[in-house]
Design an enzyme around this catalytic site. Structure first.
Site, PDB file in Angstrom:
ATOM      1  N   ASP A   1      -7.029  -1.588   3.939  1.00 54.32           N
ATOM      2  CA  ASP A   1      -6.226  -2.430   3.494  1.00 54.32           C
ATOM      3  C   ASP A   1      -6.447  -3.729   4.053  1.00 54.32           C
ATOM      4  O   ASP A   1      -5.962  -4.952   3.766  1.00 54.32           O
ATOM      5  CB  ASP A   1      -4.516  -2.205   3.859  1.00 54.32           C
ATOM      6  CG  ASP A   1      -4.079  -1.066   3.435  1.00 54.32           C
ATOM      7  OD1 ASP A   1      -4.453  -0.526   2.247  1.00 54.32           O
ATOM      8  OD2 ASP A   1      -3.319  -0.284   4.150  1.00 54.32           O
TER       9      ASP A   1
ATOM     10  N   ASP B   1       0.795  -1.098   0.023  1.00 57.68           N
ATOM     11  CA  ASP B   1       0.034  -0.008  -0.097  1.00 57.68           C
ATOM     12  C   ASP B   1       0.887   1.225  -0.102  1.00 57.68           C
ATOM     13  O   ASP B   1       2.010   1.247   0.515  1.00 57.68           O
ATOM     14  CB  ASP B   1      -0.900  -0.067   1.323  1.00 57.68           C
ATOM     15  CG  ASP B   1      -1.735   1.188   1.676  1.00 57.68           C
ATOM     16  OD1 ASP B   1      -2.474   1.683   0.511  1.00 57.68           O
ATOM     17  OD2 ASP B   1      -1.515   2.003   2.521  1.00 57.68           O
TER      18      ASP B   1
ATOM     19  N   ASP C   1      -1.484  -0.365   6.058  1.00 60.91           N
ATOM     20  CA  ASP C   1      -1.635   0.121   7.260  1.00 60.91           C
ATOM     21  C   ASP C   1      -3.030   0.746   7.698  1.00 60.91           C
ATOM     22  O   ASP C   1      -3.199   1.198   8.804  1.00 60.91           O
ATOM     23  CB  ASP C   1      -0.534   1.026   7.829  1.00 60.91           C
ATOM     24  CG  ASP C   1      -0.819   2.648   7.108  1.00 60.91           C
ATOM     25  OD1 ASP C   1      -1.262   2.531   6.008  1.00 60.91           O
ATOM     26  OD2 ASP C   1      -0.539   3.534   7.737  1.00 60.91           O
TER      27      ASP C   1
END
Length: 708
Positions: free
Chosen positions: A593, A392, A589
């Site tokens: 996600d 990410d 995080d």
């Protein structure tokens, strides 16, 4: 907020962070994730979240009790005394110490293994529990037979029964402790919703629980407050922090008629929101469902030790059957009983019970010292096979906060540092994230920032203040429209790179522009290079725009990227990569996600992230250093090597000792005595333990891993 706009919190507006509890991770660092496995199938299979910690305490208590009982069982065992050559007291009660306490150990300490053996029998999947259950049951029955004089005294296995139960309890306690959990991903998702909502009733507001809201209700969301349910704004405008839901790194400007999502935060202004969806119909509930589905659909591979134990179970049964038949055929039925029972007892390897748990325990300890928290052993095992790492962007490869990345003065009399100092003076009284970035940049350069007066802020326009005898404006395109200023040519180039552009006006004239962007972590390039060196493809996924993603990908040398991805698409992107035959590790995080972390073959959460991301992952990087993923790979490969070595040693002992105990060399006059088998069994356990200790030499510091 669009990349053209710069919104600020007016001086009179409360702190936009008030009431907004930052997402920490606390105890969630030990939470179990998508691949959670109860280590002890002896309690009827996989333990649930609530019962797992209870089982750890149970095994700890049971181990210590059995260890205390084992001492007199072993010490007063006639066979053990015979092996070591020491005399026992000449008293009638001595002969009953081992049988009585041994029976207590079998019934109490052996209960988890016997229960697990029954479960494996019912499931028709023989494994470690059945192998242990078979050995301790045969040892128990044979020992009573020897004690009562029904069987040969050589079959007095009370000492072996006691040691077997103690060592196996130790192994399972170690394993369960290393897999202990403390939180739930779904609980963390639910925690994003506020505890209370301010519902509008006539000219007043009443406090209600979000669960009591109905479609059509109007609620007040104050600065720094969370939206209690999905809806649309009916009054006011605000910069909404949607990063926890969408992954968008910048606040998004929302005004009348725009939709807002439950759990997002109004950063700078209060708004009124009409509820359009509640309960299971909200976007947050949809993410919860995705996490649950991904967790439930995750394949639960059998443990290596279980598979080895399953093979050894059939090996022991076949060997015992052949032993009984062959010795009987040769006319020695008594010897057939002794040899058959010896084979079944010796087939349960002490070392196999410790082979995996010891490696797991030491590996997780070494990982913790390096800032890598392993919640799921299977995730750690799987990391060695990963060929694609999906990062990410926001908060993982980047810091998730804006930073000044460019200064472009256009007035000859003003240098870049002076332009930054003037902008910082104007922004000094603002709490907006972009204002904080400008002030921070000025402090980093140790610039002298003049005190300002007459501060004023206008949402979606910018700020104005007096400093150093000048009137300074800082803002985006809307400010230029109001002040009749022309946008600088450099702005178009910066905008194409996905940056935020703020113009600085001094006394009504454009003096220059500042470039702000989500700051890339300095360690990210090393992480990408290190993964490439290990033959791993690097992919980036983000909710940000294409231009932002392209700029970051180009700077870091990332192989592929997916931009503008919504939460549900992140999980499906992982599925698509898996459909290509790739083993995917996802690193993120945020709440957005969580489904992807749960869906991935290995979910890795950056420890500074949210509780839900941490709870959905199998591995947590306690630091925000993306290079730590290299440490996870190295640890996975090293621990897997140790597991294989230990399994081969533990199983190899059995493959050799069982035929010898059965009497395969009897024709040449050699039959493995039980005492020798017991000594070899103990040596095997010691070798396995020492081999596992070698893992402590592994240096998992990211700098060392990069150099290595």
């Amino acid at each position: 907020m669009s990349q053209h706009d710069h919104q600020h919190t007016p001086l009179a507006t409360p702190d936009p962070h008030a009431g907004h509890t930052p997402p920490g991770h606390g105890d969630a660092s030990l939470a179990h994730g998508a691949h959670d496995h109860a280590a002890m199938s002896g309690y009827g299979g996989h333990a649930g979240h609530a019962g797992h910690g209870h089982h750890v305490a149970q095994f700890r208590r049971l181990f210590w009790i059995m260890l205390i009982l084992a001492m007199p069982v072993v010490g007063f065992s006639s066979m053990f005394a015979l092996i070591l050559g020491y005399p026992l007291p000449d008293a009638a009660w001595v002969a009953w110490v081992s049988p009585v306490l041994g029976t207590v150990m079998y019934v109490w300490g052996g209960a988890p293994f016997l229960t697990g053996a029954v479960s494996e029998l019912r499931a028709r999947k023989p494994g470690m529990m059945l192998l242990i259950g078979l050995a301790i049951t045969v040892a128990f029955v044979a020992s009573w037979g020897a004690t009562l004089g029904i069987l040969h005294h050589e079959l007095d296995f009370w000492w072996e029964l006691a040691l077997l139960i103690v060592i196996m309890l130790l192994g399972h306690w170690i394993e369960m402790r290393s897999l202990a959990q403390t939180t739930s991903a779904l609980d963390s998702l639910a925690a994003l919703l506020p505890d209370e909502a301010e519902k509008v009733q006539g000219d007043t507001t009443v406090t209600v629980a979000p669960a009591d809201l109905q479609v059509g209700d109007v609620v007040v969301v104050r600065p720094g407050g969370r939206v209690p349910a999905d809806g649309r704004i009916v009054q006011g405008s605000a910069s909404m922090d949607e990063s926890m839901i969408t992954g968008e790194s910048r606040p998004v400007r929302r005004s009348d008629g725009d939709p807002v999502v439950a759990g997002t935060v109004a950063t700078d202004s209060g708004v009124r929101v009409q509820i359009t969806a509640v309960g299971d119909d909200t976007a947050l509930a949809g993410i919860q469902r995705l996490v649950a589905e991904a967790q439930n659909s995750t394949s639960r591979a059998q443990r290596l030790a279980d598979r080895a134990a399953g093979w050894l179970f059939w090996f022991a049964l076949v060997a015992a059957a052949i032993t009984a038949v062959v010795w009987t055929i040769f006319g020695m039925p008594d010897e057939a009983v002794i040899r058959t029972i010896t084979v079944l007892v010796i087939a349960c390897p002490h070392a196999l019970g410790l082979a995996i748990p010891l490696v797991v325990s030491i590996a997780t300890e070494r990982a913790a010292h390096a800032g890598v928290l392993v919640k799921d052993r299977l995730a750690l095992e799987s990391m060695r096979t990963v060929d694609t790492v999906l990062f990410d962007k926001t908060g993982t490869l980047t810091k998730g906060t804006p930073a000044v990345t460019g200064i472009h003065p256009v007035v000859p009399a003003i240098t870049a540092d002076e332009l930054l100092a003037l902008a910082a003076a104007a922004e000094a009284d603002s709490e907006h994230p972009l204002a904080r970035a400008i002030v921070t940049a000025a402090k980093a350069k140790q610039l002298t920032v003049a005190p300002s007066t007459d501060f004023a802020s206008s949402p979606a326009v910018g700020v104005r203040a007096r400093a150093d005898g000048h009137t300074i404006h800082v803002g985006g395109p809307h400010m230029l429209e109001q002040e009749h200023g022309a946008e600088l040519p450099v702005a178009e180039q910066w905008r194409s790179e996905g940056a935020i552009i703020l113009h600085v006006l001094v006394d009504g004239k454009v003096a220059g522009a500042l470039r702000l962007a989500d700051e890339i972590r300095p360690e990210s390039r090393q992480a990408v290079t290190g993964l490439h060196d290990r033959g791993v493809q690097v992919v980036m996924i983000t909710g940000d725009a294409e231009a932002v993603a392209q700029a970051v990908a180009n700077e870091l040398g990332i192989d592929r990227f997916f931009a503008g991805v919504r939460p549900e698409d992140k999980a499906s992107t992982v599925k698509a990569l898996q459909a290509e035959g790739r083993k995917v590790a996802m690193i993120g995080d945020g709440v957005n996600d969580a489904p992807a972390l749960a869906q991935a073959d290995v979910g890795i959460a950056i420890g500074a992230g949210t509780d839900v991301a941490i709870a959905s992952a199998g591995v947590i990087l306690a630091s925000d250093d993306p290079r730590s993923v290299l440490s996870v790979i190295e640890l996975s490969r090293a621990s897997y090597r140790k597991m294989k070595q230990n399994l081969w040693w533990a199983a190899g002992y059995n493959l050799i000792s069982v035929p010898l105990a059965a009497g395969v060399l009897a024709p040449i006059g050699f039959v493995l005595p039980m005492s020798v088998g017991a000594i070899l069994m103990s040596l095997s356990t010691i070798v396995v333990a020492l081999n596992a200790q070698l893992l402590r030499r592994l240096n998992l510091n990211p700098d060392a891993v990069i150099r290595g």
